[in-house]
Design a protein around this motif. Structure first.
Motif, short mmCIF file in Angstrom:
data_model
loop_
_atom_site.label_atom_id
_atom_site.label_comp_id
_atom_site.label_asym_id
_atom_site.label_seq_id
_atom_site.Cartn_x
_atom_site.Cartn_y
_atom_site.Cartn_z
N ASP A 260 0.81 -1.22 0.00
CA ASP A 260 0.00 0.00 0.00
C ASP A 260 0.84 1.27 0.00
O ASP A 260 0.48 2.27 -0.62
N LYS A 261 1.97 1.23 0.69
CA LYS A 261 2.79 2.45 0.80
C LYS A 261 3.39 2.87 -0.53
O LYS A 261 3.84 4.02 -0.69
N ASN A 264 0.71 5.82 -2.82
CA ASN A 264 0.30 6.91 -1.95
C ASN A 264 0.31 8.20 -2.75
O ASN A 264 1.32 8.58 -3.33
#
Length: 272
Positions: A260-261, A264
C-alpha cells in the motif's frame, strides 16, 4: 493488462477539474433475467480466474497514431496492487519522451463508491485530482479514457449474455455490459471472451448516443505463474476520429513486494 479485468492503462488532453463529484448510478435497460444471470456468471468467472496475482510491475510502450498516420511514442512503467474486497490500485510513471517525463498517474478502483484518480504534472509541480465528470476524457492524448484505466469490478455493471460464437477458431461468449455509473462515457460495452480461459479478446465501446465509438483488441496472450493470462499487445481503434493507440508490454514481473505504501498520492511527486 487491458482486459475487462484490467481495462488497465491505460493526460493529457489536460482539461481537468478538481474535486470529486458525488456518485450517481444510471438505470440499465430491461434485460431478460436469464440473459442477465448468464452474463453475470461469465463476469464472475473472469474475475475468479484472475484473482491471487498479488502485485505486478511491467514496462509498456504506448504508440499513438493520428488519422493521417503520423505516430508518436511514450514509454511507461506500470505498477499494480491487487486489493481483496475492493478494486485494485495502479501507478503509471512516464519515462519518455522528455515533455512528459516524470508525469505520474495513480488510480484507486472501488467496487461500490467512486473511483479515485490523481495526476502529477511535473511542469506544474502539482498533484491534481481527476473529477468524476472528467473520467470519460482521453488519457495522455490516447484513445483510452480515464475510466478505461481501472480494474473490472462486477458491482459496477449490469450484464446481458448475447450469444456463443466463434472467432479465429476459438469458441467465445459475447456479453454486453452496461455501466451503472451515470458519468460513464459509454452506454454499453460488447465484450468477446474466449470460453477456454475467459480472456477478453475484444471490446466494442458504444458512446452516449449508442453509436460505436471504438474497439479494443487484445493479442498475444501469455500465461504467468502457470495461472494468470496477460495480453502482450493491445490495439484501441477509434472509429469516429480515425485515431488509434497501440500498447505493447514487456515481460510482467509478479509478487515483487509492492504494498500500500507504494501507492500513496502524497508520494506521486517522488515516483521513480
Amino acid at each position: 493488462m487491458l482486459t475487462m479485468k484490467k481495462l488497465a492503462l491505460t493526460a493529457v488532453a489536460l482539461g481537468f477539474n478538481l474535486g470529486l463529484v458525488s456518485q450517481a448510478w444510471s438505470a440499465a435497460p430491461e434485460i431478460d433475467p436469464a440473459a442477465a444471470e448468464r452474463g453475470l456468471e461469465i463476469a464472475k468467472e473472469m474475475v475468479k480466474r484472475d484473482t491471487g496475482w498479488g502485485d505486478s510491475e511491467v514496462t509498456m510502450l504506448m504508440l499513438l497514431k493520428n488519422k493521417h498516420g503520423a505516430t508518436s511514442e511514450r514509454k511507461i512503467r506500470l505498477k499494480s496492487l491487487e486489493i481483496h474486497g475492493d478494486g485494485d490500485k495502479s501507478l503509471s510513471i512516464f519515462d519518455q519522451p522528455r515533455d512528459v517525463k516524470g508525469t505520474a498517474f495513480l488510480s484507486f478502483t472501488h467496487a461500490t463508491v467512486p473511483d479515485e484518480q490523481w495526476l502529477y504534472l511535473p511542469a506544474l509541480k502539482r498533484v491534481k485530482r481527476i473529477s468524476s465528470s472528467n473520467k470519460s476524457g482521453p488519457f495522455m492524448g490516447s484513445e483510452y479514457a480515464f475510466e478505461d484505466l481501472t480494474s473490472f469490478e462486477v458491482e459496477k455493471y449490469d450484464f446481458e449474455f448475447l450469444r456463443e460464437d466463434e472467432v479465429d477458431g476459438q469458441k467465445v461468449f459475447v456479453v454486453r455490459s452496461y455501466p451503472r455509473y451515470a458519468k460513464s462515457g459509454y452506454t454499453n460495452l460488447e465484450v468477446v471472451v474466449d470460453q477456454a480461459e475467459y480472456r477478453v479478446l475484444s471490446i466494442d465501446f458504444y458512446d452516449r448516443k449508442s453509436s460505436l465509438l471504438k474497439t479494443l483488441t487484445n493479442y498475444d496472450y501469455k500465461q504467468y505463474l502457470g495461472e494468470f493470462w496477460r495480453a502482450q499487445r493491445a490495439m484501441m481503434v477509434n472509429h469516429q476520429n480515425g485515431k488509434s493507440t497501440e500498447l505493447v508490454w514487456d515481460e510482467y514481473q509478479f509478487k515483487t513486494g509492492l504494498s500500500d505504501k507504494d501507492f500513496n498520492k502524497n508520494s506521486l511527486k517522488r515516483a521513480k
